[in-house]
Structures are given as C-alpha cells and as structure tokens.
Design a protein around this motif. Sequence first.
Motif, PDB file in Angstrom:
ATOM      1  N   ASP A 171       0.843  -1.144  -0.082  1.00  0.00           N
ATOM      2  CA  ASP A 171      -0.135   0.021  -0.060  1.00  0.00           C
ATOM      3  C   ASP A 171       0.980   1.299   0.052  1.00  0.00           C
ATOM      4  N   THR A 172       0.566   2.073  -0.761  1.00  0.00           N
ATOM      5  CA  THR A 172       1.152   3.483  -0.687  1.00  0.00           C
ATOM      6  C   THR A 172       0.614   4.514   0.117  1.00  0.00           C
ATOM      7  N   PHE A 173       1.363   5.438   0.499  1.00  0.00           N
ATOM      8  CA  PHE A 173       0.915   6.706   1.413  1.00  0.00           C
ATOM      9  C   PHE A 173       0.460   7.637   0.488  1.00  0.00           C
ATOM     10  N   ASP A 174      -0.585   8.436   1.055  1.00  0.00           N
ATOM     11  CA  ASP A 174      -0.689   9.535   0.420  1.00  0.00           C
ATOM     12  C   ASP A 174       0.472  10.787   0.331  1.00  0.00           C
ATOM     13  N   GLY A 175       0.132  11.300  -0.656  1.00  0.00           N
ATOM     14  CA  GLY A 175       1.411  12.323  -0.608  1.00  0.00           C
ATOM     15  C   GLY A 175       1.630  13.058  -1.941  1.00  0.00           C
ATOM     16  N   VAL A 176       2.527  13.928  -2.302  1.00  0.00           N
ATOM     17  CA  VAL A 176       2.611  14.780  -3.363  1.00  0.00           C
ATOM     18  C   VAL A 176       4.128  14.412  -3.664  1.00  0.00           C
ATOM     19  N   LEU A 177       4.387  13.932  -5.112  1.00  0.00           N
ATOM     20  CA  LEU A 177       5.730  13.795  -5.546  1.00  0.00           C
ATOM     21  C   LEU A 177       6.696  14.739  -5.596  1.00  0.00           C
ATOM     22  N   THR A 225      -2.932  11.019 -19.326  1.00  0.00           N
ATOM     23  CA  THR A 225      -3.584  12.214 -20.183  1.00  0.00           C
ATOM     24  C   THR A 225      -3.511  13.461 -18.934  1.00  0.00           C
ATOM     25  N   LEU A 226      -3.748  14.605 -19.538  1.00  0.00           N
ATOM     26  CA  LEU A 226      -3.729  15.699 -18.827  1.00  0.00           C
ATOM     27  C   LEU A 226      -4.558  15.693 -17.735  1.00  0.00           C
ATOM     28  N   PRO A 227      -3.914  15.601 -16.521  1.00  0.00           N
ATOM     29  CA  PRO A 227      -4.928  15.423 -15.136  1.00  0.00           C
ATOM     30  C   PRO A 227      -5.820  16.694 -14.754  1.00  0.00           C
ATOM     31  N   LEU A 228      -6.667  16.764 -13.954  1.00  0.00           N
ATOM     32  CA  LEU A 228      -7.409  17.713 -13.415  1.00  0.00           C
ATOM     33  C   LEU A 228      -6.782  18.049 -11.910  1.00  0.00           C
ATOM     34  N   VAL A 229      -5.874  18.909 -11.755  1.00  0.00           N
ATOM     35  CA  VAL A 229      -5.445  19.212 -10.342  1.00  0.00           C
ATOM     36  C   VAL A 229      -5.854  20.503  -9.851  1.00  0.00           C
ATOM     37  N   ILE A 230      -6.480  20.359  -8.510  1.00  0.00           N
ATOM     38  CA  ILE A 230      -6.801  21.370  -7.952  1.00  0.00           C
ATOM     39  C   ILE A 230      -6.091  21.901  -6.553  1.00  0.00           C
ATOM     40  N   ILE A 231      -5.316  23.099  -6.580  1.00  0.00           N
ATOM     41  CA  ILE A 231      -4.726  23.246  -5.203  1.00  0.00           C
ATOM     42  C   ILE A 231      -5.313  24.366  -4.516  1.00  0.00           C
ATOM     43  N   ASP A 232      -5.612  24.204  -3.226  1.00  0.00           N
ATOM     44  CA  ASP A 232      -6.393  25.128  -2.194  1.00  0.00           C
ATOM     45  C   ASP A 232      -7.661  25.603  -3.055  1.00  0.00           C
ATOM     46  N   TRP A 251      -1.251  23.205   6.382  1.00  0.00           N
ATOM     47  CA  TRP A 251      -1.525  22.216   5.493  1.00  0.00           C
ATOM     48  C   TRP A 251      -2.293  22.539   4.285  1.00  0.00           C
ATOM     49  N   HIS A 252      -1.920  22.443   2.976  1.00  0.00           N
ATOM     50  CA  HIS A 252      -2.625  22.774   1.873  1.00  0.00           C
ATOM     51  C   HIS A 252      -3.193  21.402   1.213  1.00  0.00           C
ATOM     52  N   SER A 253      -4.291  21.695   0.530  1.00  0.00           N
ATOM     53  CA  SER A 253      -5.221  20.468  -0.030  1.00  0.00           C
ATOM     54  C   SER A 253      -4.690  20.666  -1.518  1.00  0.00           C
ATOM     55  N   ILE A 254      -4.496  19.250  -2.093  1.00  0.00           N
ATOM     56  CA  ILE A 254      -4.127  19.140  -3.398  1.00  0.00           C
ATOM     57  C   ILE A 254      -4.690  17.920  -4.113  1.00  0.00           C
ATOM     58  N   THR A 255      -5.701  18.277  -4.916  1.00  0.00           N
ATOM     59  CA  THR A 255      -6.575  17.203  -5.498  1.00  0.00           C
ATOM     60  C   THR A 255      -6.217  16.854  -6.791  1.00  0.00           C
ATOM     61  N   GLN A 256      -6.021  15.481  -7.164  1.00  0.00           N
ATOM     62  CA  GLN A 256      -5.759  14.995  -8.485  1.00  0.00           C
ATOM     63  C   GLN A 256      -6.743  13.848  -8.893  1.00  0.00           C
ATOM     64  N   GLU A 303      -7.892  13.526  -2.889  1.00  0.00           N
ATOM     65  CA  GLU A 303      -7.306  14.747  -2.134  1.00  0.00           C
ATOM     66  C   GLU A 303      -5.847  14.336  -1.249  1.00  0.00           C
ATOM     67  N   LYS A 304      -5.074  15.167  -1.662  1.00  0.00           N
ATOM     68  CA  LYS A 304      -3.772  14.864  -0.849  1.00  0.00           C
ATOM     69  C   LYS A 304      -3.413  16.108   0.014  1.00  0.00           C
ATOM     70  N   LEU A 305      -2.560  15.943   0.962  1.00  0.00           N
ATOM     71  CA  LEU A 305      -2.215  17.186   2.015  1.00  0.00           C
ATOM     72  C   LEU A 305      -0.915  17.419   1.867  1.00  0.00           C
ATOM     73  N   LEU A 306      -0.567  18.887   1.706  1.00  0.00           N
ATOM     74  CA  LEU A 306       0.910  19.081   1.652  1.00  0.00           C
ATOM     75  C   LEU A 306       1.249  20.113   2.761  1.00  0.00           C
ATOM     76  N   TYR A 307       2.309  19.724   3.522  1.00  0.00           N
ATOM     77  CA  TYR A 307       2.479  20.781   4.683  1.00  0.00           C
ATOM     78  C   TYR A 307       3.506  21.706   4.402  1.00  0.00           C
ATOM     79  N   VAL A 308       3.581  22.958   4.470  1.00  0.00           N
ATOM     80  CA  VAL A 308       4.202  24.097   3.877  1.00  0.00           C
ATOM     81  C   VAL A 308       4.845  24.726   5.262  1.00  0.00           C
ATOM     82  N   GLN A 309       6.158  24.715   5.557  1.00  0.00           N
ATOM     83  CA  GLN A 309       6.669  25.197   6.647  1.00  0.00           C
ATOM     84  C   GLN A 309       6.617  26.799   6.720  1.00  0.00           C
ATOM     85  N   GLY A 310       6.692  27.375   7.899  1.00  0.00           N
ATOM     86  CA  GLY A 310       6.954  28.807   7.789  1.00  0.00           C
ATOM     87  C   GLY A 310       8.034  29.212   7.221  1.00  0.00           C
ATOM     88  N   GLU A 311       7.988  30.427   6.720  1.00  0.00           N
ATOM     89  CA  GLU A 311       9.249  30.956   6.093  1.00  0.00           C
ATOM     90  C   GLU A 311      10.504  30.961   6.879  1.00  0.00           C
TER      91      GLU A 311
END
Length: 592
Positions: free
Chosen positions: A453-459, A478-485, A512-517, A521-529
Amino acid sequence: MQGSWNHIVIIICLVLAALLVWMECRRANRSRLYLRIVAVLLALLALACIILPLGYETYKTENDRHSILLTDGFNADSLKEYKNAGIFTLDDAVKKAYPKASLIYTPDTLHALTKNGKLHVFGYGLSEDELFQLNEIPFTFHPSKLPQGVTNISWNNRLTEGEELILQGKYNNSSARKIKLILKGSGTVADSVIIKPNTEADFTLTALPKITGWEVYSLWAIEGADTTMLGDAPVQVKSAKPLNILIISASPDFETKFLKNWLGGKGYAVATRSAISKDKYNSEYINMARLPLSRLSASLLRKFDVVIGDLSVFTALSNAEDNALKQEVNSNGLGVIVKADSAGKASWLQKHFPVNKPSGKAPDPAALIIGGKKSNSGKLSSNRAYIGYDTGTQPLVSNMQNQILASSTLAGAGKIVFTTLNNTFSWMLAGSQQDYAAFWSALISKAAKKNSDTFDGVLNAGMAFASHTIPLTFKSNTLPLVIIDGEIVSLQQNLTVPFEWNYQYGPLQSGWHSITQSKTEKLLYVQGENNWKGVQAEHKINATQKYILNKENKGIVTKQIQQKVRIEVPKIYFYILLLAACTFLWIEHKIS
C-alpha cells in the motif's frame, strides 16, 4: 600642440641644466662639486616631470568591474574591498538590512547588470530554482558561516500505527551556553536532548504518535530564558493493516495463549497450531476461516505474512515443509519470528544468530531496551542466554548490559527475527500491557511482509516553505485535473517523460494545503518561511557550490574584454625629489 609644448619644456630644461652646471664648475670652492652637479640635474629633472604630463599605457580587462549580489546571511564587513561595485539583492529583508543595495526581482536581470564584469555572491547563496534562472552566469561565491541552529534534519514522516517517529539532525551551537532541544507533539513534550556549548553535535529525538492521520510535531530550542521554535515535523500515521499470522508451538503454553489473544484483540487474523502428540495438532482460528494446518506447504504459507514459532518446532519440520518455508521467505517475503529454546538441531533460521549461554543462576528481573528507546520497559525475568552480534543483523531488543535479546536479518525477500525471550506474557500478568505491545509490535513490524500500500502524498514536494516555489510532479497518461487550495492549476507536460506533468507551486501561508488530483485529495504541509533557517542556509550553500563546480567542469569562464588605458604617473614623487635636491643645494651653500 601638446607635442610642441613638451619640446619647449625639454629645451628650456636642457639649457638651464647646462647653465647651472657651468656655474657650479666656476665656483672657487671645488668641494662636493659632483654632488652639487647631480643635485642640480635631479632638481631640473623633477621640475620637468612636474610640468610634463607623464604617464604610460597598459591593457585592462573590462571584467575588473565588479557587481555584488547579496543573499541572506551576508556580512557587510566583507564588502569593504569592493567600494565602487554595484550592489544588488533579490531579498526584501536584505534590502532593509542594507539599504545601499538595489532590489531586483528575478535572477535573470543580472545578465544585463553584470555584462562584461565580475559577479560576486555573498551570504548563503541562491536556491536551486534561482540558480536555474541565472542561465549559466558565472560568479564568485563568498559563503558565510552557517548560523546557530539546526543545519541538518530528517525524520520518517510516513508511519504505521505503533511505529515510532525518529527525528535526527545536527545542531550548530556557537554560543557559550548549553542548548536544550525539545520535541513537542499533541501538546506535550515527547523527548529532549542537551547540546553542549561551542559544539556541532548530532542528535536523535523520538516520539510515539497516539493517533492516526496527520499530525505536526515541532522542535524547540531553550537557551537560558529564551525559547525558540526551530521548525515543524509533520507526519502521516496510517492504521496498521491487519496481518495474517501463523503461530506454531511444540505444545500449548502461556506465551502462545497470551500472544494469540493480544493479536486477535488488535484485529489480526491469527491461526495457531500446537502439537498435542506425534502428528496430532490442536488448531485455533481468530478473525479468519479454518485452514488445514497439519502440513506446512507453500500454498498455505502464502496466505500468511508472519510465522511465529519455537526453534525446536522449526527444526522438527520435514524436508518438504522446511523447503516450502525457505522458498516463501526467500522468494515471497514471508517473515519468520523464531523463539530460542533447547533445540539441539542446527537450522538455517539461526545461521546469523549465535546464542551465548553463560553458566550460573538466572538473573534478577530487569528492564529491557526495546527498539533503541531511551525509556526502558518494565522489569522482566529472563534466562542468561543472549544473541551474539553478526554482520548483517540489526539488534531490536537488549538488556541494560547491552546484550542482544532480539535481532533481525534479511533473508532474500523476507526477514528473520530471532529472540531468546519466551516469557513475555509476564508483562501482561504484571499489568505492563504497554511493554508487551511495544515488544511484539517491534518484532512483528520488522518481520512482516513489505506492505504494497502506498501513502498519500505529493511527488517531489520535499520540504516546502512559504513564499518559496515548490516543484510538484503529477503522473498521468492524459492531462490530469489538479486543484490546489480550491483552484484549478495549469500543468506543464514533461517533454522527455510524457506521463509526467509539472507545476511550480508558490504557497504564501504555512500549514496544510489541499491538493486534489482526479478527485483524490492529498495534503501538503508548508513550513513557515523562518522555519529551519540553518537547514535552508546549508541547502543554499550546497546548491550554489554545486552550481560553481558545474560551471568549472564545463569550462565556462567570465569573458575577458581588454581595453588600452593610460595610467598617469603621480606627481608627488617628483615634488619630493625637487624638494630634496633644492634642500641639499641650500644647505651646501650655507656651509661652504
């Protein structure tokens, strides 16, 4: 006109020289005559050089002109050598710290600003994306020292329920005071470590997530009364997939009974086979249908992820059963947990686990170290036997004397775990269910078949920071439909890998930021600057130095443009010479 004037000056000086030398020769006092003549000639030579425009021509390269790019971490004192250089920066914070610098917005702007000149980069350097935009501009890099803090960090961000978070890194403590690092999660302190003054030390912190799903741990530094948040460590904890486990024992015993009940309570599918007489077995099943267990075949073993048994049971298997077990371990990844006992027959399962059995009475109950945890388990009675270390093995459980009580090794596609403990049910009787669970979770997770089984995530997301561009890669024929935030984004197809689609994502906020392909839905964590500042600095320094090295290997150098220039000789030297000659003549006349 200039040439005529020079000739007039030279002629006048020659005439004066002849006249003054003649006058010196006519003097009655002949002492120091030659010195007087030399002084007269030197005075007239200095006077001529003062009047005449003396200079010389040489060739000067155009790239002797300097331009400076300031990046985060620069030292203003290092700029004193380049007083007339143009100074630029891509960073608003650097612009505020050094107002003389001109703010530019894209690295490619440097092409025009540094044309025919040398570019110097001060500070921590540029990110990989910024270096790519430079488009082969060569420059000289002046890296700054790494700041105090974490300069390297990593952790296992994808965990299975019951698996421990292990955060490892390097801390640069340049202060004269000790630093205490603490790992926080779920509102509590999970672990801590002390970093000595004026040292750069490796550290390891651990935590056991209490819940499944997405969770964020954070690392803090305490120096005296100051507490600083260094960065976040997001993890994904997935529920443990129920495994199919086969337990075979020489006879019904408490160890098998407690293990069977504990596994069943955790949702595992368990089958047990206990010998009651020769070729007669008692079988039990929990969370699974009945199976014929009297004979171990390849088809039967393929239905299980882990086989647990006493060494005497494994050595008593028929050749056909033993070969079937070896085939499933080596070829199909079956895991085996072997419990040492009094078996005298050698087995391939014990090949890498030499057991030492010191003489004497059994030791008193003592705490064990499970999985390298800093906190010890509850006390457990055990015999004196322990496992000798062998190359290619990994210790899992040890006692306070660092003697190995459980260890593992690879066997083809599978794993073998060997332990000298056969009374772990004593923990359950003493109410130490947590220690019992930790022990068997460590052994079973190490031995179990690799989960497909693979984990959710973003390449290719890596460690993402707010206000920084993050390269994302999506795979689709094929060209995927990707929705970010919540917004559809435009992807760019990889020209060399047609099924890969790329997007440069620039999040402005941390969290956390939502990325849907394709509706997933997958989640990406963005660190503070400002998170992991030392890590960011080291990454930039390494990337910039790699860029420099690549340019040197390609033979790319700054273009040398030569120009003929005239250098004027300073007049001060001739004034000094004239003054010295005249002073000598005056003093000589007074004393004559």
